[in-house]
Enzyme design. Structure first.
Site, PDB file in Angstrom:
ATOM      1  N   GLU A  17       0.821  -1.214   0.000  1.00 46.10           N
ATOM      2  CA  GLU A  17       0.000   0.000   0.000  1.00 46.10           C
ATOM      3  C   GLU A  17       0.853   1.261   0.000  1.00 46.10           C
ATOM      4  O   GLU A  17       1.460   1.624   1.004  1.00 46.10           O
ATOM      5  CB  GLU A  17      -0.938   0.013   1.219  1.00 46.10           C
ATOM      6  CG  GLU A  17      -1.987  -1.053   1.172  1.00 46.10           C
ATOM      7  CD  GLU A  17      -2.930  -0.918  -0.011  1.00 46.10           C
ATOM      8  OE1 GLU A  17      -3.297   0.213  -0.377  1.00 46.10           O
ATOM      9  OE2 GLU A  17      -3.292  -1.965  -0.573  1.00 46.10           O
ATOM     10  N   GLU A  38      -5.428   2.808   8.023  1.00 50.17           N
ATOM     11  CA  GLU A  38      -4.925   2.356   6.724  1.00 50.17           C
ATOM     12  C   GLU A  38      -4.790   0.842   6.706  1.00 50.17           C
ATOM     13  O   GLU A  38      -5.110   0.191   5.701  1.00 50.17           O
ATOM     14  CB  GLU A  38      -3.593   3.024   6.397  1.00 50.17           C
ATOM     15  CG  GLU A  38      -3.091   2.751   5.005  1.00 50.17           C
ATOM     16  CD  GLU A  38      -4.029   3.245   3.916  1.00 50.17           C
ATOM     17  OE1 GLU A  38      -4.287   2.459   2.968  1.00 50.17           O
ATOM     18  OE2 GLU A  38      -4.507   4.389   3.988  1.00 50.17           O
ATOM     19  N   GLU A  46     -10.189  -4.233   1.858  1.00 48.04           N
ATOM     20  CA  GLU A  46      -9.931  -4.428   0.424  1.00 48.04           C
ATOM     21  C   GLU A  46      -9.562  -5.873   0.116  1.00 48.04           C
ATOM     22  O   GLU A  46     -10.044  -6.449  -0.867  1.00 48.04           O
ATOM     23  CB  GLU A  46      -8.810  -3.497  -0.036  1.00 48.04           C
ATOM     24  CG  GLU A  46      -9.202  -2.037  -0.058  1.00 48.04           C
ATOM     25  CD  GLU A  46      -8.037  -1.121  -0.360  1.00 48.04           C
ATOM     26  OE1 GLU A  46      -6.872  -1.599  -0.436  1.00 48.04           O
ATOM     27  OE2 GLU A  46      -8.272   0.088  -0.523  1.00 48.04           O
TER      28      GLU A  46
END
Length: 124
Positions: A29, A70, A77
């Site tokens: 990420e 995050e 996801e």
């Protein structure tokens, strides 16, 4: 094995899983790196400026909270993509909600900075 040793082993295993999760987010990420850079600027400023201990703690905790959000967003996801890579309304909504969680937490830290800086300017 006694209860204490079992407890220690559970804590150790959880630490390993947490580290594996952090490493995964770190490697996959780009946005995590952006938040790390934001913290690399924010935290030294919070330490250098004449802030109270509470204000400094708030800024540091807020920055860490954004990193945690995050990680949660990445988890959402991954689960959504693991179920199916087809475009689905609810899948998109879940991903968008995870992204919103990161954004809302970041806005909260920004607002904390504004309040703290306003106090510094007006009482300085």
């Amino acid at each position: 094995m006694g209860k204490i040793m079992q407890g220690i082993m559970r804590i150790r295993q959880r630490a390993i899983w947490s580290w594996q999760g952090w490493v995964h987010v770190w490697k996959t990420e780009q946005s995590l790196m952006q938040w790390i850079w934001a913290n690399a600027i924010s935290i030294p400023l919070a330490v250098i400026l004449p802030l109270t201990a509470g204000e400094t703690a708030l800024i540091i905790m807020g920055g860490v909270f954004v990193l945690a959000m995050e990680c949660i967003n990445t988890a959402i996801e991954r689960v959504v993509d693991d179920i199916s890579t087809q475009r689905r309304d609810r899948a998109g909504q879940a991903k968008d909600a995870g992204s919103a969680a990161v954004a809302v937490s970041a806005v909260g830290v920004g607002m904390a900075w504004l309040v703290i800086l306003f106090r510094l300017v007006t009482t300085g």
